[in-house]
Design a protein around this motif. Structure first.
Motif, mmCIF file in Angstrom:
data_model
loop_
_atom_site.group_PDB
_atom_site.id
_atom_site.type_symbol
_atom_site.label_atom_id
_atom_site.label_comp_id
_atom_site.label_asym_id
_atom_site.label_seq_id
_atom_site.Cartn_x
_atom_site.Cartn_y
_atom_site.Cartn_z
ATOM 1 N N TYR A 174 -59.074 -14.482 -52.634
ATOM 2 C CA TYR A 174 -59.806 -15.475 -53.422
ATOM 3 C C TYR A 174 -61.242 -15.609 -52.914
ATOM 4 O O TYR A 174 -62.197 -15.641 -53.709
ATOM 5 C CB TYR A 174 -59.100 -16.830 -53.354
ATOM 6 C CG TYR A 174 -60.005 -18.006 -53.633
ATOM 7 C CD1 TYR A 174 -60.501 -18.253 -54.908
ATOM 8 C CD2 TYR A 174 -60.392 -18.859 -52.592
ATOM 9 C CE1 TYR A 174 -61.353 -19.329 -55.153
ATOM 10 C CE2 TYR A 174 -61.236 -19.926 -52.832
ATOM 11 C CZ TYR A 174 -61.716 -20.156 -54.114
ATOM 12 O OH TYR A 174 -62.566 -21.213 -54.338
ATOM 13 N N TYR A 178 -53.150 -21.517 -54.087
ATOM 14 C CA TYR A 178 -52.161 -20.452 -54.140
ATOM 15 C C TYR A 178 -50.844 -21.037 -53.657
ATOM 16 O O TYR A 178 -50.775 -21.632 -52.574
ATOM 17 C CB TYR A 178 -52.554 -19.268 -53.249
ATOM 18 C CG TYR A 178 -51.488 -18.186 -53.249
ATOM 19 C CD1 TYR A 178 -51.331 -17.348 -54.343
ATOM 20 C CD2 TYR A 178 -50.629 -18.024 -52.160
ATOM 21 C CE1 TYR A 178 -50.339 -16.376 -54.361
ATOM 22 C CE2 TYR A 178 -49.643 -17.052 -52.168
ATOM 23 C CZ TYR A 178 -49.504 -16.230 -53.272
ATOM 24 O OH TYR A 178 -48.514 -15.276 -53.289
ATOM 25 N N SER A 200 -56.579 -17.447 -63.586
ATOM 26 C CA SER A 200 -55.254 -17.633 -62.991
ATOM 27 C C SER A 200 -54.292 -16.526 -63.401
ATOM 28 O O SER A 200 -54.542 -15.775 -64.343
ATOM 29 C CB SER A 200 -54.669 -18.994 -63.396
ATOM 30 O OG SER A 200 -54.466 -19.057 -64.806
ATOM 31 N N MET A 210 -53.844 -13.981 -49.541
ATOM 32 C CA MET A 210 -54.275 -14.302 -50.899
ATOM 33 C C MET A 210 -55.491 -15.228 -50.879
ATOM 34 O O MET A 210 -56.342 -15.173 -51.771
ATOM 35 C CB MET A 210 -53.126 -14.917 -51.682
ATOM 36 C CG MET A 210 -51.969 -13.966 -51.917
ATOM 37 S SD MET A 210 -52.409 -12.438 -52.798
ATOM 38 C CE MET A 210 -52.549 -13.032 -54.474
ATOM 39 N N TYR A 211 -55.582 -16.042 -49.849
ATOM 40 C CA TYR A 211 -56.767 -16.896 -49.696
ATOM 41 C C TYR A 211 -57.985 -16.044 -49.354
ATOM 42 O O TYR A 211 -59.108 -16.298 -49.834
ATOM 43 C CB TYR A 211 -56.503 -17.929 -48.605
ATOM 44 C CG TYR A 211 -57.543 -19.022 -48.500
ATOM 45 C CD1 TYR A 211 -58.081 -19.626 -49.622
ATOM 46 C CD2 TYR A 211 -57.977 -19.465 -47.248
ATOM 47 C CE1 TYR A 211 -59.023 -20.642 -49.521
ATOM 48 C CE2 TYR A 211 -58.908 -20.479 -47.134
ATOM 49 C CZ TYR A 211 -59.427 -21.063 -48.268
ATOM 50 O OH TYR A 211 -60.363 -22.070 -48.159
ATOM 51 N N PHE A 256 -51.567 -18.248 -58.625
ATOM 52 C CA PHE A 256 -52.940 -18.198 -58.126
ATOM 53 C C PHE A 256 -53.789 -18.873 -59.201
ATOM 54 O O PHE A 256 -53.922 -18.357 -60.309
ATOM 55 C CB PHE A 256 -53.339 -16.728 -57.951
ATOM 56 C CG PHE A 256 -54.669 -16.471 -57.299
ATOM 57 C CD1 PHE A 256 -55.861 -16.881 -57.869
ATOM 58 C CD2 PHE A 256 -54.725 -15.768 -56.099
ATOM 59 C CE1 PHE A 256 -57.083 -16.609 -57.271
ATOM 60 C CE2 PHE A 256 -55.942 -15.478 -55.491
ATOM 61 C CZ PHE A 256 -57.126 -15.903 -56.089
ATOM 62 N N TRP A 290 -57.495 -20.811 -60.031
ATOM 63 C CA TRP A 290 -58.874 -21.019 -59.586
ATOM 64 C C TRP A 290 -59.652 -21.626 -60.746
ATOM 65 O O TRP A 290 -59.704 -21.060 -61.831
ATOM 66 C CB TRP A 290 -59.436 -19.672 -59.150
ATOM 67 C CG TRP A 290 -60.900 -19.593 -58.854
ATOM 68 C CD1 TRP A 290 -61.775 -20.612 -58.578
ATOM 69 C CD2 TRP A 290 -61.674 -18.385 -58.779
ATOM 70 N NE1 TRP A 290 -63.028 -20.122 -58.333
ATOM 71 C CE2 TRP A 290 -62.997 -18.759 -58.454
ATOM 72 C CE3 TRP A 290 -61.372 -17.035 -58.946
ATOM 73 C CZ2 TRP A 290 -64.015 -17.822 -58.310
ATOM 74 C CZ3 TRP A 290 -62.374 -16.107 -58.807
ATOM 75 C CH2 TRP A 290 -63.685 -16.508 -58.484
#
Length: 361
Positions: A265, A336, A313, A261-262, A325, A327
């Motif tokens: 992003y 996250y 988000s 997930m990073y 999540f 941001w």
């Protein structure tokens, strides 16, 4: 004081108490990381299991796993653990649909009748964009998550029901995203998973994201723990329905690691910074939920007083697993968080993390 800890595995009580919930810290830098870490550690006594990655000013300040991914086999939860992401699945469905549009294979203004000839008349005029923005007037779902439902039944039976005129108002619909996924499969000739893997997951190195996983990764799948007992990884339940799991497909049911997930992003952040059409389309307001929150394609967008996007988000939960999540482009912050011991604890920690990031400088 700034510190960086790599590959540290410590017990919450004592080094000798191997049965105690573990804490695995890969990166921890600065007072913000310290405060977030401490807030999560305090939840371990309540059975918290999960992982977090936090970035500030373009630098990862915290990467850590907490508690157990599998209590029975004493498998620690780490940032590589594969865990359910719930409704975060929608952003990947939306990305595939927008990608298909950017390739000229569809237009987001296309009606369902144009792309799905057997669509019932009640839903014929719904556009693809309305599916992606929860403005199609469809109900939230057609049946329970694990009821068997084929793609054909989704189209012919579920789309016969509408509860609002299309385009009038925001009404969150899981069903709408399943229909979008079914449309993608018909137009592209590929499975949803195959399209996403070829276009996003493989190029980005997201090898721990998807609906189903190879046998060698099964030991990395998190189980869930709540008052009702142990929940097996969702892929095990979906496998018994495969391929007829369309009550979830496209809108939920995916699993991913925090590290993956990073990576996702990073792809979106770079895309917004460089003006990439896909990233901008996903994170631009397309429908208004209320006076301060709009919806992009698969994302909730909080707007500032000047109307600009200040937070991108989404959260996902089945009541046991919880994923958030969040941001904030203006603040240059991101986190996250995923947990496997109930929505309440995960949601409370996500709120606490956001508060730390917004108040600590």
């Amino acid at each position: 004081m700034t510190r960086a800890l790599v590959g540290v595995l410590v017990a919450c009580a004592s080094a000798a108490a191997s049965a105690q919930p573990p804490v695995s810290v890969d990166v921890s830098r600065g007072v913000i990381a310290d405060s977030i870490h401490a807030a999560i550690v305090r939840r371990l006594a309540e059975g918290f299991g999960g992982a977090i990655i936090v970035e500030k000013d373009g630098i990862a300040i915290l990467k850590a796993g907490y508690g157990w991914a599998n209590r029975e086999h004493r498998v620690p939860f780490t940032t590589s653990t594969i865990a359910q992401v719930g409704s975060l699945t929608k952003q990947f469905t939306a990305a595939a649909i927008v990608d298909l549009a950017l390739k000229g294979k569809i237009s987001l203004s296309d009606s369902l009748a144009l792309r799905i000839p057997d669509v019932p008349g009640a839903s014929a005029d719904i556009t693809i964009q309305q599916l992606l923005t929860h403005t199609a007037g469809l109900p939230d779902g057609c049946a329970t998550d694990f009821s068997r439902l084929s793609a054909n039944e989704l189209i012919t039976r579920c789309l016969a029901r509408v509860h609002l005129p299309a385009g009038r108002e925001f009404s969150y619909s899981n069903e709408g995203y399943s229909v979008a996924a079914a449309l993608l499969e018909r137009v592209s000739g590929q499975s949803l998973e195959g399209y996403q893997s070829a276009r996003f997951f493989s190029p980005l190195g997201m090898s721990r994201s998807g609906y189903f996983f190879s046998e060698m990764l099964h030991g990395s799948l998190a189980s869930g723990y709540a008052s009702a007992g142990v929940s097996a990884p969702i892929s095990e339940r979906l496998a018994t329905l495969r391929p007829d799991f369309w009550n979830l497909k496209g809108n939920g049911g995916m699993q991913a690691s925090a590290e993956d997930m990073y990576r996702w992003y990073g792809f979106l952040r770079r895309g917004r910074a460089t003006g990439d059409s896909l990233a901008l389309a996903l994170t631009t307001p397309h429908a208004r939920r209320d006076s301060t929150v709009s919806y992009g394609f698969g994302w909730f967008l909080r707007l500032g007083a000047d109307g600009a996007v200040e937070q991108i988000s989404h959260t996902g939960s089945d009541g046991v697993f919880f994923a958030a999540f969040v941001w904030r482009p203006r603040d240059k912050t991101f986190f996250y968080l995923v947990s496997n011991n109930g929505e309440k604890t995960g949601a409370e920690l996500a709120s606490a993390v956001l508060a730390h990031l917004r108040t600590t400088r």
